[in-house]
Design an enzyme around this catalytic site. Structure first.
Site, short mmCIF file in Angstrom:
data_model
loop_
_atom_site.label_atom_id
_atom_site.label_comp_id
_atom_site.label_asym_id
_atom_site.label_seq_id
_atom_site.Cartn_x
_atom_site.Cartn_y
_atom_site.Cartn_z
N ASP A 78 0.82 -1.22 0.00
CA ASP A 78 0.00 0.00 0.00
C ASP A 78 0.85 1.26 0.00
O ASP A 78 2.06 1.23 0.26
CB ASP A 78 -0.96 0.00 1.19
CG ASP A 78 -0.24 -0.01 2.54
OD1 ASP A 78 0.80 -0.70 2.66
OD2 ASP A 78 -0.69 0.69 3.46
N GLU A 133 -0.03 -1.01 5.60
CA GLU A 133 1.03 -0.63 6.54
C GLU A 133 0.95 0.85 6.90
O GLU A 133 1.39 1.25 7.96
CB GLU A 133 2.41 -0.93 5.93
CG GLU A 133 3.57 -0.83 6.92
CD GLU A 133 4.21 0.56 6.97
OE1 GLU A 133 5.01 0.79 7.91
OE2 GLU A 133 3.92 1.42 6.12
#
Lengths: 363, 363
Positions: A78, A133
């Site tokens: 991400d 994350e």
């Protein structure tokens, strides 16, 4: 290259820099990683030497060659929200611009390249691609894997491909956030003596913070630097009212030789004689020891070269550390460019990272 | 009584408590005073001994009997927002409940009763009914009159009918609000040494406030009590960023023997050796000397009785003081009940106020 609207395809024969550009062009803001996880899974399943697992938007691929040693390479899929900086752009100076170029699709590209091009590594390999994350820890894919499939994280040594400008950064510091609340009693500010001022009560807390001398500590040859800081302060009701409450948000960044319990005890001790009505632990993540004395780590450092540095910020290496796996951060990209609108990475550095890791895994 | 939907009528033959109830039942939240101002103007224009002026939602009525002395009676028509406490309610204990009962439609009722029932006072009278006292000073009707028609405020002595529980409260304290800004430099809280913490920089400001010993000072026999207080504090950017700014909002309530310039100089001096990057004057209203040594004030105190007290809060008496008119606060109602949901006043106290003032003006 074939672009299916359903599944963006990844061509793992591209070099790591080109592959990074391709990955940046598949938007994957936190909680929206399905497309990129599908593409990664699809590309890895085509590689016969790997066993592939999927859990939500995490993809795990492993060799099982029976080596005595297993190395884990991990990275998150991400990015922070796109800031007008997608698609990627390679300029004439060989700089690749775009959201995630640095943090950390260049690391993901290196992992994919190694997965594709090192079918017979000298150590068994586990590749972990995970989601979420960049947002609150509760969503973190590596946290979820550590809870649901701890065996997937097992290994003798782990490398987290967070940007380090191609320097080995060992372990990470812990981070503790506490709210220190002072209390008072409201009164009209024209009759202040009828109340008690909670903002004034915070004076010794700020004085303690201002006078605090943070520790520097050497662990495995790396110098960690602690810090105890107010990151926020807030108090007050109205412009004519004596405040009955004030909250100082304090962030303690501590070297990985302290446990979580020791870190919290230290903070309590620092403010022991301040008029704190309530101390609330708002967030707490332990540090990770660098583990550089471990033979696998030593071999890695020798192979990739450079002088290891301490990691001051908190990273997911702490999750490996908590499972007893020594872990370092190592990847292309200047960490100070992460999350910026002008995020970028040198294309040559991505390729160099791939080459250094391949050399280590094939020596 | 005739209720026209266009114009609520006021029957000035009601006693002051009944008239208060009638006034409470005409909602007049700040900036919405047209109905009540129309009603007041209409009632006053029916009285041949008064000259009536109108300016926006201010109504001014005067006698012109050629007396050597002129007394001004002033009160605001507006209230704070209604909190489910309108219409008014008189309970069996003679307590009148409702928004504005205390602050200050009881005072308005007393003024209207005196205007109607004392056609030949022993001093010339000016009645000032004004709008928008409960909101930012820029809207204040008395401020507007002082600027546009200062002659309407002229007199030898002024009584502001703000609630004082029927005690004479002399003058008022000044109020100065300053913003003290500290500056720092942002950095990631994991690398705090690369920045500079603006919240920590506020430590000496809070220490100075906590240690400050406010002055008590006797003026015209009244003891004023000063106060220097943080009413707000705010700093911080994010939970992992060293704050680059912090603002402490400080309110200095000062005795009326200080001028505005002296008050500001004192505050600057208090924080002279603190790391204040910027001191911003956010609001400043001067105090008002009690002026109790003035013959008109002495005669008034003798007539209404009781022991004069200092007024700690700021009130519009300061506007009269600035024009050289000594002024006191005097009216029914406990000032601590102002602005409360359970705002109330003793009906008997309203009538008593009316009687005491009438006695003074007709002796």
């Amino acid at each position: 290259m074939d672009h299916s609207p359903q599944l963006p395809l990844l061509d793992l024969s591209l070099d790591a820099a080109q592959l990074t550009a391709r990955l940046v062009d598949i938007p994957s803001v936190s909680l929206d990683e399905k497309d990129i996880a599908d593409a990664v899974e699809h590309a890895l399943r085509a590689l016969p030497h790997l066993t592939v697992h999927r859990d939500g938007n995490c993809v795990v691929a492993r060799t099982d060659l029976g080596h005595a040693e297993r190395v884990v390479l991990a990275g998150h899929l991400d990015t922070v929200p796109i800031a007008g900086n997608v698609p990627s752009r390679l300029d004439e100076d060989g700089v690749l611009w775009g959201c995630g170029t640095c943090d950390m699709k260049s690391g993901i590209a290196v992992m994919l390249r190694l997965a594709a091009t090192v079918p017979a590594p000298n150590r068994d390999l586990t590749f972990i691609f995970y989601d979420a994350e960049e947002i609150a820890a509760e969503h973190n894919g590596l946290k979820r894997l550590a809870e649901h499939h701890p065996q997937w994280l097992e290994g003798d040594f782990a490398i987290l491909l967070e940007p380090t400008d191609l320097q080995v950064e060992g372990g990470c510091q812990g981070t503790l956030r506490v709210l220190l609340r002072t209390e008072g009693e409201r009164a009209h500010s024209a009759r202040a003596w009828m109340g008690s001022n909670a903002v004034h009560a915070a004076a010794p807390i700020l004085a303690r913070l201002a006078a605090y001398e943070p520790r520097r500590v050497l662990i495995d040859g790396l110098e960690y630097r602690e810090g105890l800081n107010a990151v926020r302060i807030e108090g007050g009701v109205a412009n004519n009212v004596i405040p009955d409450g004030c909250t100082v948000t304090v962030n303690f960044r501590y070297a990985p030789d302290r446990t979580q319990e020791e870190a919290l005890a230290h903070v309590r001790e620092v403010f022991a004689d301040c008029p704190v009505a309530e101390l609330i632990v708002d967030d707490h993540s332990p540090g990770a020891l660098p583990g550089l004395s471990h033979p696998a780590a030593r071999a890695f450092i020798e192979a990739v070269g450079g002088e290891p540095r301490p990691k001051f910020g908190w990273t997911d290496v702490a999750r490996f550390s908590a499972l007893g796996v020594p872990a370092v951060n190592y990847a292309p990209g200047d960490p100070l460019l992460a999350h910026k609108k002008d995020e970028r990475v040198l294309a040559a550095q991505i390729v160099e990272c791939e080459e250094r890791l391949r050399a280590w895994l094939t020596a």
